[in-house]
Scaffold this active site. Structure first.
Site, short mmCIF file in Angstrom:
data_model
loop_
_atom_site.label_atom_id
_atom_site.label_comp_id
_atom_site.label_asym_id
_atom_site.label_seq_id
_atom_site.Cartn_x
_atom_site.Cartn_y
_atom_site.Cartn_z
N ASP A 267 16.25 50.00 -29.89
CA ASP A 267 17.03 48.78 -30.09
C ASP A 267 17.75 48.81 -31.44
OD1 ASP A 267 18.12 46.26 -29.62
OD2 ASP A 267 16.31 45.17 -30.21
N GLU B 244 19.10 43.74 -23.63
CA GLU B 244 17.64 43.73 -23.46
C GLU B 244 17.30 43.57 -21.98
OE1 GLU B 244 18.76 42.66 -26.65
OE2 GLU B 244 17.77 44.57 -26.87
CA CA Z 1 19.15 44.41 -28.78
#
Ligand code: CA
Length: 727
Positions: free
Chosen positions: A340, A213
């Site tokens: 993600d 992230e």
């Molecule tokens: Ca992630």
């Protein structure tokens, strides 16, 4: 490790026994010489290979190398599970997230807590034997996307192995907890973390890391169990100029990987992501290590790699030779990841009747974040079948090769796309289980939709959250309040019993909301799972009927385990709040009010009569610490900058779940100087709040203070916003 591989005959015998429903496998060595008095974690390769035949112990994170989390213990069954009560509890002394699955061997439980602290406990009484604290600099907490959690240790030949949140791996003496070796496995100038449990295969400690992230390059390490020395490393993203690293992954990039990346984009400075932060399994039949790879860094592929190519090995299941780390095969669940959509979720190995004429075929199964349940061939990675296990709107289905057929709008830009699953996935880290007797995989599934939109202020090479997707897009009035209400009404959680042969669910149990716990399956026909509301429950493995429930007075998200000592079967789970959902969804999604919970190990047995202590921390009535101030323009800036920089830890609308401070009541809001001292100057760095001076201007920092103070004076407005009205 040719010498340790199960013989073909033993493997076949194991399959036959599995098919008949009895405890499979036969110990290959005489274990009788091991005496608990003299042995601490005397775990050999043979014991790990034969773990299914010794269900009295829980020897590795997933229980066995195939990580089915299915125990062959039967003393606790559908007939008597209603008599389970608390045998003992142990206080893990943290209010942060707890995700650890306890390891139990030779009568001792080894369990971890937040900040990578390791505990050794008497598995019968809960008595503390030793505690090891790696003394992590709390400032690294800001690198942890999803709280400073740890999912557990590995045990091998008298040593306990733990991945430390700051990127170290440590080996401890199993008897004393004393440090034997300590190695740094990451570039500590980059925002790497380790939260996953190591696995040990043939003298090698396997461990990856997290950080995608924020911006890192992922890999899996194999370390020498005796010394910590690196034996091989497999990168999941090519080097910035696609030249060889001198690593085990070099040939994989030359042959299949490099051509799937363009020559420009933020991946060259951000590292590209692909962190191996959770699932690692060992397939002893094929002598293969199979691991799950995480999302791209940044998430937004247009910014990461405008070529739009597949970006191997992001969001993939990858298989390598256990001895050398050499590439064998891969299966990519989400080509060109943009959302993600990690494929780090639980990988389970099993034999299923999916071969010709119903012959058994060795498979790997996974329910990654993207909403599809996959069954692939464990020897080749070939896609066998898959189907959606939760509703999804980013594809119209899978091709015969298992490739998702994308909806074009899902590749969001300036126009938001309201998508499910969102970045928390249809299934996250909470371990899945598989019962080979009834042929069902148990998925801790959820629905958490997200409005994805491009982040206009994306910057390359940041060490803060840096996804290229704008988190302000989730908050009214940046999005219409009806949209927020719709997103919130879409929060769901359920336990799914998935039939991987029929390729469809057999039964489901609806929970109150998402982010429920990992699953344990037992040959007693029972499935155990914790829930977000603090209940720990038992279900009938065949039907889903709820058989028992116990309030553990805290979050119950971890993977439970079971073991047997002196004829008594125990079921154990670690409890505590924290981790990604409770931080990022804050008090808006958590059950209200959330007490400052204390993490615990809670162990049950039939007829147990102990009581879980109430959390006795007085709740102080919170009050604003400053009068409202700021122009409308300033408050609007504060809202957006708060959403982009503060929400993932302190909660939307400045409403915290209680894990990290609720900024509305912070004394630092009383003074512009004190506030700037924390946010810009890093005055609270020692407890994990580092400086944001590199991403926020002084005016923006003050605008955030104005917004937070406004929120402190505005409880009705917050409630209205949460319910879908104007904030
Ligand atoms: Ca992630």
């Amino acid at each position: 490790m040719k010498t340790l591989r199960l013989s073909a005959a033993a493997a076949v015998a194991s399959l036959i026994l599995t098919a008949c429903g009895g405890p499979p496998g036969t110990p290959q060595v005489d274990l009788s010489e091991t005496s608990p008095e003299e042995a601490f974690a005397n775990v050999t390769d043979e014991r790990l290979l034969n773990a299914r035949a010794t269900p009295e112990e829980w020897l590795s994170y997933g229980g066995t190398y195939d990580e089915q989390r299915h125990s062959y213990l039967t003393r606790i069954s559908t007939e008597n599970v209603a008599d389970l009560g608390v045998a003992w509890t142990y206080d893990l002394a943290t209010s942060r997230g707890v995700e650890s699955t306890p390891i139990v061997v030779d009568g001792v439980m080894y369990v971890t807590s937040a900040w990578s602290i390791v505990y050794a406990l008497d598995a019968v009484t809960g008595e503390e034997l030793w505690v090891h604290d790696p003394d992590v600099d709390r400032a690294v907490g800001v690198n942890a996307c999803c709280d400073v959690v740890n999912r557990g240790v590995a045990v091998y030949e008298g040593k306990i192995y733990v991945g430390v949140i700051d990127g170290r791996v440590q080996a401890l003496d199993a008897k004393t907890g004393e440090l034997i070796w300590d190695v740094v496995t990451v570039d500590q100038t980059r925002p790497y973390t380790i939260t996953g449990a190591p696995r040990v295969v043939d003298g090698k400690v396997l461990i990856g890391n997290g950080g995608a992230e924020l911006g890192v390059r992922g890999y899996l390490n194999a370390l020498d169990a005796d010394t910590g020395q690196l034996i091989w490393r497999f990168y999941t993203v090519p080097s910035p100029d696609k030249t060889p690293d001198g690593a085990a992954s070099d040939s994989a990039f030359e042959t299949v990987g490099n051509v799937t990346w363009g020559d420009t984009g933020a991946w060259k400075t951000d590292g590209g992501g692909g962190t191996v932060w959770d699932s690692i399994v060992y397939d002893e039949v094929n002598d293969t290590v199979i691991f799950g790879v995480g999302n791209g860094s940044p998430w937004n592929q247009t910014m990461r790699d405008p070529s739009g190519l597949d970006n191997l090995f992001l969001s993939s299941i990858v298989a390598v030779d256990a001895d050398t780390g050499a590439y064998k095969w891969h299966f990519q669940t989400t080509p060109g990841d943009n959302w993600d959509y990690t494929a780090t979720q639980t990988i389970i190995l099993a034999e299923l009747p999916l071969g010709e004429n119903g012959a058994l075929r060795r498979v790997a199964m996974q329910a990654p974040k993207n909403g599809y349940f996959y069954v692939i061939d464990a020897a080749t990675g070939e896609f066998i079948q898959g189907a959606g296990y939760v509703p999804q709107n980013w594809t119209t289905g899978l091709t015969p090769e298992g490739r998702p057929i994308e909806v074009p709008e899902a590749r969001y830009a300036e126009i938001p796309y309201l998508q499910t699953p969102g970045p928390l996935g249809g299934h996250n880290w909470h371990p899945m289980a598989f019962n080979p007797d009834v042929g069902l995989a148990y998925i801790p599934a959820q629905e958490i939709p997200q409005a994805y939109v491009e982040d206009p202020r994306f910057q390359e090479d940041s060490t803060k959250w840096n996804t290229g997707a704008d988190f302000a897009a989730g908050v009214p009035p940046v999005i219409p309040s009806e949209v927020f209400k719709f997103l919130r009404s879409g929060l769901k959680g359920r336990l799914i019993a998935w039939d991987p042969v029929a390729n469809e669910p057999r039964w489901t149990v609806e929970h109150e909301g998402p982010w429920n716990g990992g699953v344990l399956s037992t040959a007693g026909g029972v499935v155990f799972q914790g829930k977000l509301n603090g209940e720990f429950a038992a279900y009938d493995a065949a039907t889903g009927e709820e058989l028992w429930v116990h309030d553990v007075k805290s979050g119950a998200a971890s993977g439970p385990g079971t073991y047997e000592i002196d004829g008594e079967q125990y079921v154990t789970i670690t409890t505590g709040w924290g981790s990604a959902y409770l931080l990022s969804a804050g008090g808006v999604a958590a059950p209200q009010p959330v007490p400052p919970a204390v993490g615990k190990v809670v162990t049950f047995k039939l007829g147990g009569d102990q009581v879980i202590a109430d959390i006795d921390i007085p709740m102080v009535e919170p009050t604003p610490k400053a009068e409202e101030f700021g122009t409308d323009e300033q408050l609007a800036i504060g809202l957006v900058q708060y959403a982009r920089n503060c929400t993932v830890c302190h909660g939307p609308f400045a409403v915290s779940s209680g894990v990290l401070p609720d900024l509305r009541w912070s004394a630092y809001t009383a003074s512009a100087e004190a506030w700037k001292g924390v946010v810009a100057d890093g005055n609270l760095q020692s407890i994990g709040m580092v400086s944001f001076a590199d991403v926020l201007s002084t005016d923006e920092i003050e605008a955030i203070r104005a917004y937070v103070v406004q929120q402190a004076h505005n409880p009705d407005g917050i409630n209205e916003a949460i319910e879908g009205g104007a904030p």
